[in-house]
Design a protein around this motif. Structure first.
Motif, mmCIF file in Angstrom:
data_model
loop_
_atom_site.group_PDB
_atom_site.id
_atom_site.type_symbol
_atom_site.label_atom_id
_atom_site.label_comp_id
_atom_site.label_asym_id
_atom_site.label_seq_id
_atom_site.Cartn_x
_atom_site.Cartn_y
_atom_site.Cartn_z
ATOM 1 N N VAL A 28 0.858 -1.183 0.000
ATOM 2 C CA VAL A 28 0.000 0.000 0.000
ATOM 3 C C VAL A 28 0.895 1.235 0.000
ATOM 4 O O VAL A 28 1.998 1.211 0.531
ATOM 5 C CB VAL A 28 -0.948 0.043 1.216
ATOM 6 N N GLY A 29 0.399 2.308 -0.599
ATOM 7 C CA GLY A 29 1.149 3.556 -0.594
ATOM 8 C C GLY A 29 2.225 3.653 -1.636
ATOM 9 O O GLY A 29 3.037 4.591 -1.609
ATOM 10 N N ARG A 30 2.227 2.744 -2.596
ATOM 11 C CA ARG A 30 3.282 2.756 -3.607
ATOM 12 C C ARG A 30 3.280 4.055 -4.421
ATOM 13 O O ARG A 30 4.332 4.598 -4.737
ATOM 14 C CB ARG A 30 3.100 1.552 -4.542
ATOM 15 N N ALA A 32 1.998 7.039 -3.539
ATOM 16 C CA ALA A 32 1.856 8.270 -2.766
ATOM 17 C C ALA A 32 3.078 9.162 -2.944
ATOM 18 O O ALA A 32 4.167 8.688 -3.294
ATOM 19 C CB ALA A 32 1.662 7.941 -1.289
ATOM 20 N N ILE A 33 2.913 10.456 -2.692
ATOM 21 C CA ILE A 33 4.053 11.365 -2.739
ATOM 22 C C ILE A 33 4.545 11.708 -1.334
ATOM 23 O O ILE A 33 5.557 12.391 -1.176
ATOM 24 C CB ILE A 33 3.706 12.658 -3.506
ATOM 25 N N ALA A 34 3.832 11.219 -0.323
ATOM 26 C CA ALA A 34 4.246 11.441 1.062
ATOM 27 C C ALA A 34 3.942 10.195 1.884
ATOM 28 O O ALA A 34 3.004 9.460 1.602
ATOM 29 C CB ALA A 34 3.520 12.644 1.662
ATOM 30 N N GLY A 35 4.767 9.986 2.900
ATOM 31 C CA GLY A 35 4.549 8.861 3.790
ATOM 32 C C GLY A 35 5.266 7.609 3.345
ATOM 33 O O GLY A 35 5.826 7.536 2.244
ATOM 34 N N PRO A 36 5.237 6.596 4.194
ATOM 35 C CA PRO A 36 5.941 5.356 3.891
ATOM 36 C C PRO A 36 5.190 4.515 2.872
ATOM 37 O O PRO A 36 4.005 4.746 2.593
ATOM 38 C CB PRO A 36 5.964 4.646 5.251
ATOM 39 N N VAL A 37 5.891 3.548 2.331
ATOM 40 C CA VAL A 37 5.236 2.468 1.604
ATOM 41 C C VAL A 37 5.098 1.319 2.595
ATOM 42 O O VAL A 37 6.001 1.067 3.403
ATOM 43 C CB VAL A 37 6.043 2.056 0.351
ATOM 44 N N GLY A 38 3.938 0.672 2.586
ATOM 45 C CA GLY A 38 3.683 -0.405 3.536
ATOM 46 C C GLY A 38 3.431 -1.719 2.835
ATOM 47 O O GLY A 38 2.935 -1.743 1.700
ATOM 48 N N VAL A 39 3.779 -2.800 3.500
ATOM 49 C CA VAL A 39 3.533 -4.151 2.981
ATOM 50 C C VAL A 39 2.900 -4.977 4.085
ATOM 51 O O VAL A 39 3.440 -5.062 5.197
ATOM 52 C CB VAL A 39 4.834 -4.820 2.493
ATOM 53 N N GLY A 40 1.753 -5.560 3.774
ATOM 54 C CA GLY A 40 1.066 -6.422 4.727
ATOM 55 C C GLY A 40 1.241 -7.881 4.370
ATOM 56 O O GLY A 40 1.429 -8.230 3.191
ATOM 57 N N VAL A 41 1.194 -8.732 5.379
ATOM 58 C CA VAL A 41 1.241 -10.178 5.174
ATOM 59 C C VAL A 41 0.150 -10.828 6.008
ATOM 60 O O VAL A 41 -0.216 -10.334 7.085
ATOM 61 C CB VAL A 41 2.612 -10.793 5.547
ATOM 62 N N ALA A 42 -0.370 -11.933 5.488
ATOM 63 C CA ALA A 42 -1.353 -12.741 6.218
ATOM 64 C C ALA A 42 -1.042 -14.202 5.923
ATOM 65 O O ALA A 42 -1.108 -14.635 4.770
ATOM 66 C CB ALA A 42 -2.771 -12.396 5.792
#
Length: 232
Positions: A28-30, A32-42
């Motif tokens: 998520v957030g790939r 975006a121009i601000a903030g981190p990029v996040g990766v979720g796992v399940a």
């Protein structure tokens, strides 16, 4: 938009072929121009229960519904979220940042007691940005960590949809918290993406530490007259 109900068809096929654990992964957030990029796992195993009611790709759900699903998802699967900062994106690039966030999420699963022996990662998309980023300390000693890429896995695979939800909620929470410090960027509503209000604020007050400076210089969706002076 009507949410497509994901299934466990892919996960059960991999488990039936001998894999011990299937780990759905999504970013998520790939863009975006601000903030981190996040990766979720399940992570799910052979004894996984039925797909939680209402589970879907996070992009097809309202913010309230995503938040409601987080405790459901975390009971159904073992979940974690990794983040790579805006500074990391600027310094290393988006693909290494995705890999670093994904490796961090896997490390959190391992720290929580999950073994990666016999595991396979189902990664949303068409490109494997994870394998090269997984450190030797996380690689199973007897069986290489397999990564399977699948387009629209966040829509079709229940474990990946679950990963997308926990990642989206976690990243959104960070951006909403950051909004309190810098409300002029409207992060509570745009979550760091390039909305008109967001770009207007950059023109007015300049860039923030959470901005991906290299991305701002390349922004093309809105004219940023005098922009170099603001972020140079």
């Amino acid at each position: 938009m009507t949410a497509v109900r994901p299934s466990l068809r892919v996960e059960k096929r991999l488990l039936g072929a001998g894999r011990v654990t299937v780990i759905g992964m999504d970013e998520v957030g790939r863009g975006a121009i601000a903030g981190p990029v996040g990766v979720g796992v399940a992570a799910v195993t052979i004894d996984v229960g039925r797909v939680p009611q209402g589970l879907a790709d996070s992009k097809l759900l309202s913010a309230a519904r995503r938040t409601d699903l987080v405790p459901v998802v975390t009971r159904w699967a073992r979940t974690a979220v990794g983040m790579a900062s805006a500074e990391y994106v600027d310094r290393q690039g988006i693909v290494p940042a995705l890999g670093a966030a994904g490796a961090q999420a896997l490390e959190s699963l391992v720290a929580g007691g999950l073994s990666l022996d016999g595991a396979v990662v189902v990664l949303d998309g068409s490109f494997d940005w994870l394998t090269r980023a997984v450190p030797a300390s996380l690689r199973p000693p007897t069986d290489p960590l397999e990564v399977v890429v699948q387009v629209k896995a966040d829509r079709d695979c229940a474990s990946v949809a679950a990963a997308s939800i926990v990642a989206k909620v976690a990243r959104d929470a960070l951006m909403i918290a950051a909004h309190d410090e810098a409300p002029h960027y409207a992060w509570a509503s745009n979550k760091g993406y390039g909305s008109t209000a967001h770009y207007d604020a950059i023109r007015t007050v300049g860039a923030h530490a959470l901005h991906r400076k290299s991305w701002l210089h390349q922004a093309s969706s809105v004219s940023l007259d005098g922009f170099d002076a603001l972020v140079g």
